[in-house]
Each structure stands twice: as C-alpha cells, then as structure tokens.
Design a protein around this motif. Structure first.
Motif, mmCIF file in Angstrom:
data_model
loop_
_atom_site.group_PDB
_atom_site.id
_atom_site.type_symbol
_atom_site.label_atom_id
_atom_site.label_comp_id
_atom_site.label_asym_id
_atom_site.label_seq_id
_atom_site.Cartn_x
_atom_site.Cartn_y
_atom_site.Cartn_z
ATOM 1 N N PRO A 54 -8.702 7.661 -5.652
ATOM 2 C CA PRO A 54 -9.721 8.232 -6.548
ATOM 3 C C PRO A 54 -10.365 9.506 -6.021
ATOM 4 N N GLY A 55 -10.256 9.790 -4.732
ATOM 5 C CA GLY A 55 -10.901 10.971 -4.173
ATOM 6 C C GLY A 55 -10.039 12.209 -4.182
ATOM 7 N N ARG A 56 -8.805 12.113 -4.674
ATOM 8 C CA ARG A 56 -7.883 13.251 -4.618
ATOM 9 C C ARG A 56 -8.091 14.166 -5.832
ATOM 10 N N ARG A 57 -8.882 15.233 -5.659
ATOM 11 C CA ARG A 57 -9.120 16.187 -6.753
ATOM 12 C C ARG A 57 -7.832 16.873 -7.187
ATOM 13 N N ASP A 58 -6.958 17.126 -6.194
ATOM 14 C CA ASP A 58 -5.724 17.830 -6.562
ATOM 15 C C ASP A 58 -4.874 16.994 -7.513
ATOM 16 N N LEU A 91 -3.125 15.833 -13.070
ATOM 17 C CA LEU A 91 -3.124 14.918 -14.218
ATOM 18 C C LEU A 91 -3.635 15.640 -15.471
ATOM 19 N N ALA A 92 -4.697 16.434 -15.322
ATOM 20 C CA ALA A 92 -5.215 17.196 -16.464
ATOM 21 C C ALA A 92 -4.156 18.167 -16.980
ATOM 22 N N ASP A 93 -3.433 18.821 -16.052
ATOM 23 C CA ASP A 93 -2.375 19.752 -16.465
ATOM 24 C C ASP A 93 -1.277 19.021 -17.221
ATOM 25 N N VAL A 94 -0.930 17.830 -16.740
ATOM 26 C CA VAL A 94 0.144 17.069 -17.392
ATOM 27 C C VAL A 94 -0.294 16.625 -18.794
ATOM 28 N N TYR A 95 -1.544 16.175 -18.924
ATOM 29 C CA TYR A 95 -2.033 15.798 -20.253
ATOM 30 C C TYR A 95 -1.945 16.990 -21.202
ATOM 31 N N ALA A 125 -9.409 16.610 -21.274
ATOM 32 C CA ALA A 125 -10.849 16.878 -21.222
ATOM 33 C C ALA A 125 -11.582 15.767 -20.481
ATOM 34 N N ARG A 126 -11.153 14.502 -20.674
ATOM 35 C CA ARG A 126 -11.818 13.400 -19.956
ATOM 36 C C ARG A 126 -11.680 13.580 -18.448
ATOM 37 N N VAL A 127 -10.496 13.991 -17.999
ATOM 38 C CA VAL A 127 -10.284 14.180 -16.560
ATOM 39 C C VAL A 127 -11.148 15.336 -16.050
ATOM 40 N N LEU A 128 -11.166 16.433 -16.806
ATOM 41 C CA LEU A 128 -11.965 17.586 -16.382
ATOM 42 C C LEU A 128 -13.458 17.253 -16.376
ATOM 43 N N GLU A 129 -13.908 16.430 -17.344
ATOM 44 C CA GLU A 129 -15.311 16.001 -17.346
ATOM 45 C C GLU A 129 -15.626 15.213 -16.080
ATOM 46 N N GLU A 130 -14.691 14.348 -15.683
ATOM 47 C CA GLU A 130 -14.904 13.556 -14.469
ATOM 48 C C GLU A 130 -14.987 14.452 -13.239
#
Length: 431
Positions: A2-6, A11-15, A25-30
């Motif tokens: 859970p701590g891996r920002r990269d 994941l956001a790029d893949v979505y 957007a949910r990932v970027l909000e997090e």
C-alpha cells in the motif's frame, strides 16, 4: 504494497489506458489526499477529469488543494474563485481572492478580480478600494478609470447615464455612446443592460470579431455560456489565428458537455502551435477521453518531439494499441528499446506486443536476449516456458524448466509440462 506510490501511479495510468477514467480518478484522489509539493501534475490530471465530467464540486475540491500548493498562482486562484461562484459560494471566492492579493499586493489583475466580485455582491465601498489600487498600478486602465472617476465634464454617473441613454435613442448609429454605456454598465455589474448595448454594437459592426468576443464575455459573466458559443464561433471564423478566442470557445464546449467539438477547435490550434506543450497535453488528454486515436497520436508525437526524454513516445505506443494498430505500435516500441537497450521494462513491453500480434517467435527472441544478459525477471521466465511449449520447442522448455523448478519446486504445472516435453524427446530419465 500500500505504500508504493509508483505502483499506484502505474495503476492510474493503466486505468486511463483501459478507458476507465473514474477508476483512475479514485487512485489519484487517494494519492493526493494530503498533497505533496510535487503533486501538481496529479492534481491537474484530476482537474481535467472533473472538467470533462462537469463535476463542479470535485473541481472545487481539487482547486483548493492546488491553491494550497501554489498560493501565488493567479490562474489557479481565479479558477477556484470562478468555480466557487458557479456553485454560489460567493464568500469562499472572496476569501481566496483576498488571501491572494495579500500575498501579491502588486498584481493588478488579482485586484481586478476581487473588485469585480465585490461589485457583484453589492459591496461597492470595498470594490472601490480595489479599483483604486488597479488605477494606481495601471494608470491607463479604462475599466478602473470608469469605475472611479466622475463622468467627463464633472457630471455624476447617474446624470451621465441618463444623457447617454437619450443620445442612444436619438442617434441609433453612434458607436461611441454604446461603447461608453457598455463600460459603465459593466463597471456597475449591470450585465443585462451591458449586454443590450453590446448587441447594438455588434449589429453596427457585424464583421468585427472584437465586438463579438466582448458580447460573448458579457454573456459568460451572466452564466449564459451556451448563448455565447455562436458568438465565439463567428469571431473565430473571422479571425482564425486568435488563440485566446479558440481556447475560450473550446472551454465553453467542454462546459456544455461537447468535448468532441472542443477537441476539433483545440486540435487545429495545436497543429498551428506545435511548440505549446501545455496545449498539446490538453489535446492528447481530450482526444483519449473522446476515443479519437488519430488526434491523440498526433499530439503525443508533437510532445515527443518537444521532450524526447519524456513519457510521450510510450504513450503514443499505447494509443496505437488502443486503436488496434499493433504493427505500428511494435515498430515504435522497437525504436524505444533501441534507444535504451539497458532498460528492462520497454523490452518486456515489446515482447508482450509481439505476443498480442501473434508473433511468438519474435517475443521469444526478446525474452531470450534478456535472459542471456541476466536481466529477465523471474516472473517472465514462466512466460518464456509457456511460449516454448506453445511453439513445440521441447529441448528449450526442458532446459528452462530445470532452472525454474530449482526456484519453484512446488510448481506442479511447470513440472508436468517439462516431464511431457522430456518424454517427447526420448529422455525418459529426465522425464
């Protein structure tokens, strides 16, 4: 992890590549719950997403975070104020602009924004103080002068308005009278009367793009953006090289949930201004959001030419894959691998593209090259073994399986596949 920002960024790029912007957007909000100083680009991505969706509440939340990071960025602050006003949160707009002018007291445009908000709220004395500062900083500014000075000849504003209105009735083709009336009514935040006078100016000067744009601005100030669109369209037809008009028209299209027409306007502008990186990024994002692969690819190519070291070449490959143009994607990915032969990720992506295109032998060659160099990840060894089995290359499968099973002795599937291959080769002992 859970701590891996990269990983979350990937994941956001893949979505987004999978055309799931809400999930991205949910990932970027997090990632931006508590924004860090370098989170500006992530917040910009979120802001673009919510602009497309016309989600003003979330736009406002993102703009608050951006303003906290960039307290002296006028563009962010004024957009935050405009969005707050659109949601009828006038006091928040006032507060953010007041905070901005405290930090940048010599910015006349920030003062102008604050004065206009005060005027719209009927707080004339506070507005006058801001107009005084604008007039001091910009002595030739007509709007500040009109707001502060008495009418020519010393007449009071109400008397001047009455005189101008009489002249307006008696002289139907007098443009100067109408220009002065528009300036006065606009300074008084009397939008309807300013619009009426400006319409008369447009009728007198139907081929003047400036008159059309001014009328469009007045309509937008009254939250009548849809009515302003035809005016900006006509202005752009008359003066197609005016970038500001094109950008405003595209914004109006987006606000009215018409991203394809916005893309058409911005794409023309981007082709004419290939050096404008921000514009190219906006076109690429908008094209991906509207599934226009050709426009996205062209914008990404221009970005790659501007910044060869950036991620744009790989994003162009993804755009080709999304458009089912695998041979072109493979050719581009090969060039990326040739430029950085020591980097593993591009080579693995090339192997994957070969597999998707039914070119298993070429994929095997890529994996084998990484294996010989000692840079093939263990997770990819299993994939190479599967390809050997699909291609009937039993000897290579047995050799690779011995290595795999030394590290994964409980991998029953690999053990069965290797024993069957050894048996087929007549190597009963190995089987």
């Amino acid at each position: 992890l859970p701590g891996r920002r990269d990983l979350k960024l990937q994941l956001a790029d893949v979505y987004e590549a999978n055309k799931e912007p809400a999930a991205a957007a949910r990932v970027l909000e997090e990632l931006t719950v508590t924004p860090r100083p370098d989170d500006g680009p992530l917040l910009d991505r979120l802001l673009t997403r919510y602009l497309w969706a016309a989600d003003y509440e979330r736009q406002l939340a993102v703009l608050r975070k951006l303003a906290a990071l960039e307290t002296t960025d006028r563009a962010v602050v004024t957009e935050l104020a405009a969005t707050a006003r659109a949601l009828n949160r006038q006091q928040e707009a006032v507060a953010v602009l007041e905070s901005y002018v405290r930090r940048r007291p010599d910015d006349p445009e920030g003062r102008r924004w604050l004065a206009q908000v005060y005027d719209s709220l009927g707080q004339s004395p506070r507005a006058v103080e801001q107009w005084k500062v604008v007039a001091r900083l910009l002595p030739a500014d007509l709007e500040a002068r009109d707001r502060l000075l008495p009418a020519p000849g010393g007449a009071a504003q109400s008397e001047e308005l009455a005189l101008l209105e009489r002249r307006r009735e008696g002289e139907p083709r007098d443009e100067t009278v109408r220009q002065r009336l528009v300036a006065l009514y606009r300074g008084m935040a009397d939008g309807p009367r300013a619009i009426a006078a400006q319409r008369e100016l447009v009728a007198l000067r139907p081929r003047d793009p400036d008159a059309l744009v001014t009328l469009g601005q007045l309509l937008v100030e009254q939250d009548r953006g849809r009515d302003a669109i035809p005016l900006y369209e006509r202005a752009l037809e008359m003066a197609p090289d005016r970038a500001e008009t094109a950008l405003t028209l595209a914004q109006l299209y987006e606000w009215n949930n018409d991203p394809r027409r916005a893309l058409a306007v911005l794409d023309r502008l981007a082709r004419a201004r290939p050096e404008d990186r921000g514009l190219q990024e906006r076109v690429a994002a908008l094209a991906r959001g509207t599934d226009d692969g050709a426009a996205a690819l062209a914008a990404l190519d221009r970005l790659a030419a501007l910044r060869p070291e950036g991620p744009y070449a790989e994003q162009a490959v993804d755009a080709l894959v999304g458009a089912s143009r695998l041979p072109e994607a493979i050719a581009r990915q090969r060039r990326i691998v040739e430029k950085a032969p020591a980097v593993v990720a591009p080579a693995l992506k090339l192997a994957q593209l070969y597999e998707w295109n039914g070119q298993e032998p070429e994929a095997i060659a890529v994996y084998e090259g990484l294996d010989r160099a000692g840079r093939l990840p263990e997770a990819s060894l299993g994939r190479l073994a599967e390809l050997y089995r699909y291609q009937g290359r039993s000897a290579e499968l047995v050799r690779l399986s011995e290595h795999l099973l030394a590290h994964r002795p409980d991998d029953a599937a690999s053990r069965v596949a290797a024993s069957e291959a050894a048996e087929g080769l007549g190597r009963a002992g190995d089987a």
